[in-house]
Design a protein around this motif. Structure first.
Motif, short mmCIF file in Angstrom:
data_model
loop_
_atom_site.label_atom_id
_atom_site.label_comp_id
_atom_site.label_asym_id
_atom_site.label_seq_id
_atom_site.Cartn_x
_atom_site.Cartn_y
_atom_site.Cartn_z
N ASP A 111 0.73 -1.16 -0.06
CA ASP A 111 0.07 0.13 -0.08
C ASP A 111 0.94 1.27 0.03
OD1 ASP A 111 -1.92 -1.86 0.33
OD2 ASP A 111 -2.42 -1.55 2.63
N THR B 272 1.17 3.55 -2.01
CA THR B 272 0.54 4.86 -2.53
C THR B 272 -0.61 5.16 -1.94
OG1 THR B 272 -0.66 3.40 -4.04
CG2 THR B 272 1.19 4.32 -5.10
N SER B 273 -0.80 4.56 -0.83
CA SER B 273 -2.11 5.03 0.32
C SER B 273 -1.40 5.79 1.38
CB SER B 273 -2.81 3.64 0.91
OG SER B 273 -1.67 3.49 1.89
N PRO C 202 0.79 3.19 4.35
CA PRO C 202 1.69 2.21 3.85
C PRO C 202 1.97 1.23 4.97
CG PRO C 202 2.81 4.31 3.74
CD PRO C 202 1.38 4.56 4.28
N TYR D 67 4.93 7.17 6.39
CA TYR D 67 5.85 7.06 5.21
C TYR D 67 6.69 5.89 5.45
CZ TYR D 67 4.32 11.86 4.58
OH TYR D 67 3.17 12.93 4.28
N GLU E 53 7.14 2.52 -13.49
CA GLU E 53 7.04 3.72 -13.04
C GLU E 53 8.67 4.23 -12.38
OE1 GLU E 53 3.99 5.48 -12.30
OE2 GLU E 53 2.68 4.07 -12.54
N ARG F 129 10.90 9.16 -4.94
CA ARG F 129 9.68 9.15 -4.12
C ARG F 129 8.58 8.43 -5.22
NH1 ARG F 129 6.10 13.87 -1.55
NH2 ARG F 129 4.46 12.23 -0.40
N TYR F 130 7.80 7.64 -4.34
CA TYR F 130 6.88 6.95 -5.17
C TYR F 130 5.73 6.56 -3.94
CZ TYR F 130 3.99 3.82 -7.85
OH TYR F 130 3.06 3.10 -8.59
N GLY F 131 4.72 7.50 -4.40
CA GLY F 131 3.49 7.41 -3.58
C GLY F 131 4.16 7.90 -1.99
N ASN F 132 3.86 7.17 -0.88
CA ASN F 132 4.53 7.55 0.24
C ASN F 132 5.81 6.85 0.79
OD1 ASN F 132 2.89 9.66 0.87
ND2 ASN F 132 1.24 8.27 1.62
#
Ligand code: APR
Ligand code: PHB
Length: 402
Positions: A131, A133-134, A137, A154, A173, A277-280
């Motif tokens: 998770d 990107t939520s 995480p 994070y 990505e 950085r990718y999401g959190n």
């Protein structure tokens, strides 16, 4: 289990980040798959830039470094049997470097984190990220025989080149760039007194050599070898004989020998993962970038990354301002690419490349001549070697890198 920031990896990046976050009142848990004894004894590099030294001092980590480390104000470049000093202190308005082994920095950081009741879980295994990107995480891992789940705001991947964090970013990505060099370094630790008051980087027809130091009784030297060569091919006598030949000067200077207590061969590459950085999930240190060792930048880049990240997270948690955190990749990548440029330049200038023509060898010697005879070029080397600055621009409330 729950924390604000989950840090994977207890190398210089992960430990320093948890220390900086603690100073800002932010909770973190560090997950490390090796034992404390192992991380505190693994031999790595040993050159601290001025900014790293300042940070260690400013954050209460400098005592042993000041007592046991050695400040170096210059380095030597050697070619055609002559040694040339680059007076870094003079060329950079008073900046220098500190020779203090990375595992000693690790020992100081672990001791400080434990003194401050910080959470470092050693010997964890099966670390998996979910998770990312939520807003929540999660990480699962095994610890003391049990499966654990940790949720956080994070995740910071400080788990080196081979760790699981970068791999958690989907391939399509993740923007990565790599360059592999046709050079390897055979490194030794030898029990003997320092052979030179400052590091010697030597170019020789038979290949590069570097004389470095660890303590008053243990020295660290390197010779260029084929990256696919095997350490079994290198008897101690053969190593000493190559070192002597490559660092001997025309005025008869030679090296002291001593028992070799460790030897290994490493290959070298430049690598940048621009998706820091990718999401959190954030990447810091070797998980996001690798530099060849001739610029002595690896540890220092890791420390610079987490300095930016800790400031960004503090701005967010304390003032609700996410601007700096959002600039993390941009700020770090600019510094990372300049360090890549410098490390690549040092590597190509100092190594013997079998694929070069006579013309290219001639140009390489002229480059060495130029950098040691022109004040402008020596100053550029010195400025990069002691470390490019990282400063806080209070007008824009942003970290800027000059
Ligand atoms: N789970 C938990 N920890 C892990 C995992 C994993 N799956 N994989 C790796 N690690 C740990 C390693 O054991 C190591 O302690 O992550 C840590 C990464 O530390 P470093 O490799 O030292 O990386 P970093 O902190 O970014 O520091 C960069 O260290 O390796 C030198 O030359 C490099 O000087 C540079 C500096
Ligand atoms: C080291 O001491 O290990 C060392 C020093 C300088 C370098 C690389 C490694 O450029």
């Amino acid at each position: 289990m729950k924390t604000q920031v989950c840090i994977i990896g207890a190398g210089p990046a992960g430990l320093m980040l948890s220390h900086l976050l603690h100073l800002q009142g932010i909770d973190s848990i560090v997950l490390e798959n090796r034992s404390r004894a192992d991380i505190e004894s693994t031999i790595r590099a040993g050159v601290l830039e001025q900014g790293t030294v300042d940070l260690l001092n400013e954050t209460g980590l400098g005592d042993r470094m000041i007592a046991e480390g050695k400040e170096h104000e210059g380095i030597y470049l050697q070619f055609s049997g002559q040694r040339h000093r680059i007076n870094m202190k003079e060329l950079t308005n008073g900046k220098s470097i500190m020779l203090y082994p990375q595992h000693e920095v690790i020992r100081d950081l672990v001791a400080k984190r434990l003194e401050n009741k910080g959470d470092i879980l050693f010997n964890v295994s099966e670390v998996n990220l979910y998770d990312i990107t939520s807003f929540t995480p999660k990480i699962t891992f095994e610890y003391e025989g049990e499966l654990q789940e940790l949720s956080c705001d994070y995740i910071v991947g400080c788990d080196g080149f081979h760790g699981p964090s970068r791999k958690a970013i989907p391939d399509n990505e993740c923007k990565e760039v790599q360059h592999v060099y046709p050079f390897g370094w055979l490194g030794i630790l030898a029990e003997t007194q320092p052979v030179s008051p400052e590091l010697v980087y030597a170019y020789h027809e038979k290949g590069f050599a570097l004389l470095s130091t660890r303590t008053s009784n243990v020295q660290r030297h390197y010779i260029q070898v084929d990256p696919n060569d095997k350490i079994e091919n290198w008897s101690d006598d053969r190593i000493w004989s190559e070192l002597h030949e490559r660092v001997r000067t025309n005025d008869g200077w030679t090296l002291n020998e001593g028992p070799i207590i460790q030897k290994n061969i490493v290959s070298m590459r430049s690598f940048v993962c621009e998706t820091m950085r990718y999401g959190n999930l954030f990447l810091a240190g070797d998980s996001a970038h690798i530099v060849p060792p001739a610029g002595a930048k690896g540890l220092n880049l890791a420390v610079a990354d987490v300095q930016v990240l800790a400031k960004g997270l503090a701005e967010l948690y304390q003032n609700g301002n996410e601007e700096l955190l959002n600039c993390y990749p941009e700020i770090c990548l600019r510094r990372v690419w300049k360090a890549q440029r410098f490390s690549n330049w040092m590597t190509n200038m100092l190594h013997r490349n079998q694929n070069y023509s006579q013309f290219e060898h001639g140009i390489q010697l002229a480059e060495l001549d130029n950098v040691t005879s022109s004040q402008h070029h020596s100053a550029s080397l010195a400025e990069n070697y002691v470390g490019l600055p990282l400063s806080f621009d209070t007008n824009n409330h942003k970290l800027v890198y000059q």
